[in-house]
Design a protein around this motif. Structure first.
Motif, mmCIF file in Angstrom:
data_model
loop_
_atom_site.group_PDB
_atom_site.id
_atom_site.type_symbol
_atom_site.label_atom_id
_atom_site.label_comp_id
_atom_site.label_asym_id
_atom_site.label_seq_id
_atom_site.Cartn_x
_atom_site.Cartn_y
_atom_site.Cartn_z
ATOM 1 N N GLY A 174 9.582 5.886 -13.490
ATOM 2 C CA GLY A 174 8.681 6.111 -12.366
ATOM 3 C C GLY A 174 7.312 5.503 -12.616
ATOM 4 O O GLY A 174 6.715 4.883 -11.730
ATOM 5 N N LEU A 175 6.812 5.655 -13.822
ATOM 6 C CA LEU A 175 5.522 5.062 -14.181
ATOM 7 C C LEU A 175 5.602 3.545 -14.128
ATOM 8 O O LEU A 175 4.686 2.884 -13.626
ATOM 9 N N LEU A 176 6.686 2.993 -14.619
ATOM 10 C CA LEU A 176 6.861 1.541 -14.573
ATOM 11 C C LEU A 176 6.916 1.044 -13.128
ATOM 12 O O LEU A 176 6.281 0.043 -12.782
ATOM 13 N N ALA A 177 7.643 1.737 -12.270
ATOM 14 C CA ALA A 177 7.750 1.338 -10.865
ATOM 15 C C ALA A 177 6.393 1.396 -10.169
ATOM 16 O O ALA A 177 6.036 0.477 -9.420
ATOM 17 N N LEU A 178 5.634 2.441 -10.404
ATOM 18 C CA LEU A 178 4.318 2.555 -9.779
ATOM 19 C C LEU A 178 3.358 1.495 -10.310
ATOM 20 O O LEU A 178 2.549 0.951 -9.551
ATOM 21 N N ALA A 179 3.433 1.179 -11.586
ATOM 22 C CA ALA A 179 2.578 0.137 -12.158
ATOM 23 C C ALA A 179 2.924 -1.225 -11.549
ATOM 24 O O ALA A 179 2.023 -2.000 -11.212
ATOM 25 N N LEU A 180 4.211 -1.520 -11.402
ATOM 26 C CA LEU A 180 4.610 -2.785 -10.788
ATOM 27 C C LEU A 180 4.191 -2.856 -9.319
ATOM 28 O O LEU A 180 3.774 -3.909 -8.826
ATOM 29 N N PHE A 230 1.568 -1.368 -8.021
ATOM 30 C CA PHE A 230 0.124 -1.568 -8.025
ATOM 31 C C PHE A 230 -0.225 -3.028 -8.308
ATOM 32 O O PHE A 230 -1.062 -3.621 -7.615
ATOM 33 N N VAL A 231 0.408 -3.620 -9.297
ATOM 34 C CA VAL A 231 0.154 -5.028 -9.622
ATOM 35 C C VAL A 231 0.561 -5.918 -8.451
ATOM 36 O O VAL A 231 -0.149 -6.875 -8.110
ATOM 37 N N GLY A 232 1.671 -5.606 -7.810
ATOM 38 C CA GLY A 232 2.103 -6.385 -6.643
ATOM 39 C C GLY A 232 1.142 -6.266 -5.476
ATOM 40 O O GLY A 232 0.883 -7.252 -4.776
ATOM 41 N N ALA A 233 0.606 -5.079 -5.244
ATOM 42 C CA ALA A 233 -0.359 -4.892 -4.158
ATOM 43 C C ALA A 233 -1.633 -5.681 -4.424
ATOM 44 O O ALA A 233 -2.195 -6.293 -3.507
ATOM 45 N N LEU A 254 -4.866 -10.713 -3.283
ATOM 46 C CA LEU A 254 -5.606 -11.858 -3.809
ATOM 47 C C LEU A 254 -4.885 -13.187 -3.630
ATOM 48 O O LEU A 254 -5.309 -14.196 -4.197
ATOM 49 N N ARG A 255 -3.823 -13.206 -2.842
ATOM 50 C CA ARG A 255 -3.072 -14.444 -2.670
ATOM 51 C C ARG A 255 -3.903 -15.466 -1.898
ATOM 52 O O ARG A 255 -4.800 -15.099 -1.135
ATOM 53 N N PRO A 256 -3.629 -16.752 -2.082
ATOM 54 C CA PRO A 256 -4.362 -17.794 -1.353
ATOM 55 C C PRO A 256 -4.143 -17.660 0.155
ATOM 56 O O PRO A 256 -3.042 -17.399 0.619
ATOM 57 N N GLY A 257 -5.195 -17.803 0.907
ATOM 58 C CA GLY A 257 -5.093 -17.733 2.357
ATOM 59 C C GLY A 257 -5.283 -16.347 2.939
ATOM 60 O O GLY A 257 -5.249 -16.182 4.153
#
Length: 44
Positions: free
Chosen positions: A9-15, A17-20, A25-28
């Protein structure tokens, strides 16, 4: 269930968060963010 939440669960939430952050911050994305920020200021 507690062991699952502590590990995977911690790993899923961390991933998530990083994805969000990466999606924000994606280009465009600045143009869309500026348009959304200006919505309350528009006088239609």
């Amino acid at each position: 269930m507690r062991h699952f939440a502590d590990s995977w669960g911690l790993l899923a939430l961390a991933l998530f968060f990083v994805g969000a952050i990466a999606f924000t911050l994606r280009p465009g994305s600045k143009k869309g963010a500026n348009e959304a920020a200006d919505i309350p200021l528009k006088d239609d």
